[in-house]
Scaffold this motif. Structure first.
Motif, PDB file in Angstrom:
ATOM      1  N   LYS A  25     -92.996  87.029  47.892  1.00  0.00           N
ATOM      2  CA  LYS A  25     -94.359  86.897  47.376  1.00  0.00           C
ATOM      3  C   LYS A  25     -95.369  87.065  48.519  1.00  0.00           C
ATOM      4  O   LYS A  25     -95.238  86.459  49.557  1.00  0.00           O
ATOM      5  CB  LYS A  25     -94.524  85.553  46.700  1.00  0.00           C
ATOM      6  N   LYS A  26     -96.358  87.935  48.273  1.00  0.00           N
ATOM      7  CA  LYS A  26     -97.403  88.162  49.265  1.00  0.00           C
ATOM      8  C   LYS A  26     -98.679  88.547  48.547  1.00  0.00           C
ATOM      9  O   LYS A  26     -98.679  89.444  47.700  1.00  0.00           O
ATOM     10  CB  LYS A  26     -96.986  89.265  50.237  1.00  0.00           C
ATOM     11  N   ASP A  27     -99.765  87.874  48.874  1.00  0.00           N
ATOM     12  CA  ASP A  27    -101.084  88.145  48.295  1.00  0.00           C
ATOM     13  C   ASP A  27    -101.055  88.130  46.771  1.00  0.00           C
ATOM     14  O   ASP A  27    -101.693  88.955  46.110  1.00  0.00           O
ATOM     15  CB  ASP A  27    -101.634  89.484  48.799  1.00  0.00           C
ATOM     16  N   GLY A  28    -100.265  87.228  46.190  1.00  0.00           N
ATOM     17  CA  GLY A  28    -100.207  87.073  44.745  1.00  0.00           C
ATOM     18  C   GLY A  28     -99.388  88.126  44.028  1.00  0.00           C
ATOM     19  O   GLY A  28     -99.434  88.222  42.804  1.00  0.00           O
ATOM     20  N   LYS A  29     -98.644  88.940  44.777  1.00  0.00           N
ATOM     21  CA  LYS A  29     -97.825  89.989  44.182  1.00  0.00           C
ATOM     22  C   LYS A  29     -96.354  89.737  44.507  1.00  0.00           C
ATOM     23  O   LYS A  29     -96.031  89.051  45.467  1.00  0.00           O
ATOM     24  CB  LYS A  29     -98.249  91.361  44.705  1.00  0.00           C
ATOM     25  N   ASN A  30     -95.477  90.338  43.697  1.00  0.00           N
ATOM     26  CA  ASN A  30     -94.040  90.174  43.871  1.00  0.00           C
ATOM     27  C   ASN A  30     -93.411  91.469  44.365  1.00  0.00           C
ATOM     28  O   ASN A  30     -93.608  92.530  43.777  1.00  0.00           O
ATOM     29  CB  ASN A  30     -93.400  89.785  42.535  1.00  0.00           C
ATOM     30  N   TYR A  31     -92.636  91.361  45.445  1.00  0.00           N
ATOM     31  CA  TYR A  31     -91.988  92.509  46.059  1.00  0.00           C
ATOM     32  C   TYR A  31     -90.482  92.275  46.133  1.00  0.00           C
ATOM     33  O   TYR A  31     -90.020  91.150  46.180  1.00  0.00           O
ATOM     34  CB  TYR A  31     -92.520  92.727  47.476  1.00  0.00           C
ATOM     35  N   CYS A  32     -89.733  93.395  46.226  1.00  0.00           N
ATOM     36  CA  CYS A  32     -88.277  93.281  46.281  1.00  0.00           C
ATOM     37  C   CYS A  32     -87.763  93.001  47.685  1.00  0.00           C
ATOM     38  O   CYS A  32     -86.629  92.573  47.861  1.00  0.00           O
ATOM     39  CB  CYS A  32     -87.619  94.550  45.731  1.00  0.00           C
ATOM     40  N   SER A  33     -88.587  93.257  48.695  1.00  0.00           N
ATOM     41  CA  SER A  33     -88.142  93.093  50.079  1.00  0.00           C
ATOM     42  C   SER A  33     -89.332  92.844  50.999  1.00  0.00           C
ATOM     43  O   SER A  33     -90.484  93.097  50.626  1.00  0.00           O
ATOM     44  CB  SER A  33     -87.407  94.355  50.544  1.00  0.00           C
ATOM     45  N   ASP A  34     -89.025  92.404  52.211  1.00  0.00           N
ATOM     46  CA  ASP A  34     -90.079  92.227  53.206  1.00  0.00           C
ATOM     47  C   ASP A  34     -90.709  93.567  53.567  1.00  0.00           C
ATOM     48  O   ASP A  34     -91.913  93.639  53.809  1.00  0.00           O
ATOM     49  CB  ASP A  34     -89.512  91.572  54.471  1.00  0.00           C
ATOM     50  N   ALA A  35     -89.891  94.631  53.605  1.00  0.00           N
ATOM     51  CA  ALA A  35     -90.421  95.956  53.945  1.00  0.00           C
ATOM     52  C   ALA A  35     -91.505  96.373  52.953  1.00  0.00           C
ATOM     53  O   ALA A  35     -92.569  96.865  53.346  1.00  0.00           O
ATOM     54  CB  ALA A  35     -89.298  96.993  53.968  1.00  0.00           C
ATOM     55  N   CYS A  36     -91.250  96.192  51.666  1.00  0.00           N
ATOM     56  CA  CYS A  36     -92.252  96.533  50.654  1.00  0.00           C
ATOM     57  C   CYS A  36     -93.477  95.619  50.765  1.00  0.00           C
ATOM     58  O   CYS A  36     -94.615  96.091  50.691  1.00  0.00           O
ATOM     59  CB  CYS A  36     -91.654  96.441  49.250  1.00  0.00           C
ATOM     60  N   ALA A  37     -93.246  94.356  50.966  1.00  0.00           N
ATOM     61  CA  ALA A  37     -94.353  93.400  51.055  1.00  0.00           C
ATOM     62  C   ALA A  37     -95.258  93.699  52.247  1.00  0.00           C
ATOM     63  O   ALA A  37     -96.475  93.498  52.180  1.00  0.00           O
ATOM     64  CB  ALA A  37     -93.815  91.977  51.145  1.00  0.00           C
ATOM     65  N   ASP A  38     -94.666  94.206  53.325  1.00  0.00           N
ATOM     66  CA  ASP A  38     -95.434  94.500  54.538  1.00  0.00           C
ATOM     67  C   ASP A  38     -95.992  95.919  54.562  1.00  0.00           C
ATOM     68  O   ASP A  38     -96.649  96.309  55.520  1.00  0.00           O
ATOM     69  CB  ASP A  38     -94.563  94.268  55.775  1.00  0.00           C
ATOM     70  N   GLY A  39     -95.711  96.712  53.527  1.00  0.00           N
ATOM     71  CA  GLY A  39     -96.252  98.067  53.446  1.00  0.00           C
ATOM     72  C   GLY A  39     -95.488  99.092  54.269  1.00  0.00           C
ATOM     73  O   GLY A  39     -96.052 100.115  54.657  1.00  0.00           O
ATOM     74  N   HIS A  40     -94.223  98.825  54.574  1.00  0.00           N
ATOM     75  CA  HIS A  40     -93.369  99.757  55.317  1.00  0.00           C
ATOM     76  C   HIS A  40     -94.008 100.188  56.638  1.00  0.00           C
ATOM     77  O   HIS A  40     -94.150 101.384  56.915  1.00  0.00           O
ATOM     78  CB  HIS A  40     -93.033 100.995  54.463  1.00  0.00           C
ATOM     79  N   PRO A  41     -94.390  99.240  57.501  1.00  0.00           N
ATOM     80  CA  PRO A  41     -95.132  99.583  58.718  1.00  0.00           C
ATOM     81  C   PRO A  41     -94.370 100.479  59.696  1.00  0.00           C
ATOM     82  O   PRO A  41     -94.984 101.237  60.440  1.00  0.00           O
ATOM     83  CB  PRO A  41     -95.433  98.227  59.353  1.00  0.00           C
ATOM     84  N   ASN A  42     -93.057 100.422  59.702  1.00  0.00           N
ATOM     85  CA  ASN A  42     -92.257 101.242  60.615  1.00  0.00           C
ATOM     86  C   ASN A  42     -91.431 102.279  59.870  1.00  0.00           C
ATOM     87  O   ASN A  42     -90.460 102.808  60.407  1.00  0.00           O
ATOM     88  CB  ASN A  42     -91.344 100.353  61.461  1.00  0.00           C
ATOM     89  N   GLY A  43     -91.784 102.544  58.618  1.00  0.00           N
ATOM     90  CA  GLY A  43     -91.102 103.544  57.826  1.00  0.00           C
ATOM     91  C   GLY A  43     -89.773 103.101  57.243  1.00  0.00           C
ATOM     92  O   GLY A  43     -89.053 103.912  56.676  1.00  0.00           O
ATOM     93  N   GLU A  44     -89.438 101.823  57.372  1.00  0.00           N
ATOM     94  CA  GLU A  44     -88.177 101.347  56.827  1.00  0.00           C
ATOM     95  C   GLU A  44     -88.218 101.343  55.305  1.00  0.00           C
ATOM     96  O   GLU A  44     -89.276 101.212  54.708  1.00  0.00           O
ATOM     97  CB  GLU A  44     -87.811  99.956  57.350  1.00  0.00           C
ATOM     98  N   ASP A  45     -87.028 101.524  54.699  1.00  0.00           N
ATOM     99  CA  ASP A  45     -86.973 101.485  53.247  1.00  0.00           C
ATOM    100  C   ASP A  45     -86.706 100.059  52.777  1.00  0.00           C
ATOM    101  O   ASP A  45     -86.527  99.155  53.595  1.00  0.00           O
ATOM    102  CB  ASP A  45     -85.920 102.461  52.709  1.00  0.00           C
TER     103      ASP A  45
END
Length: 53
Positions: A25-45
């Motif tokens: 959970k980040k900013d009131g939204k639900n994500y499947c992973s930390d990578a998605c929640a952080d916006g893929h800053p290093n290009g990780e899937d």
């Protein structure tokens, strides 16, 4: 009344459906992973098979 227990990851590029109770959970939204929640800053899937985000 139905209770929602799963939803699509909030990352636009992601196709994963996740259990709300297991979501990152980040900013009131639900994500499947930390990578998605952080916006893929290093290009990780997200790390889930079959998803190309």
């Amino acid at each position: 009344m139905a209770t929602v227990t799963q939803m699509k990851c909030a990352c636009d590029a992601c196709v994963c459906v996740i259990a709300i109770e297991d979501a990152v959970k980040k900013d009131g939204k639900n994500y499947c992973s930390d990578a998605c929640a952080d916006g893929h800053p290093n290009g990780e899937d997200c790390g889930h098979q079959g998803c190309a985000c």
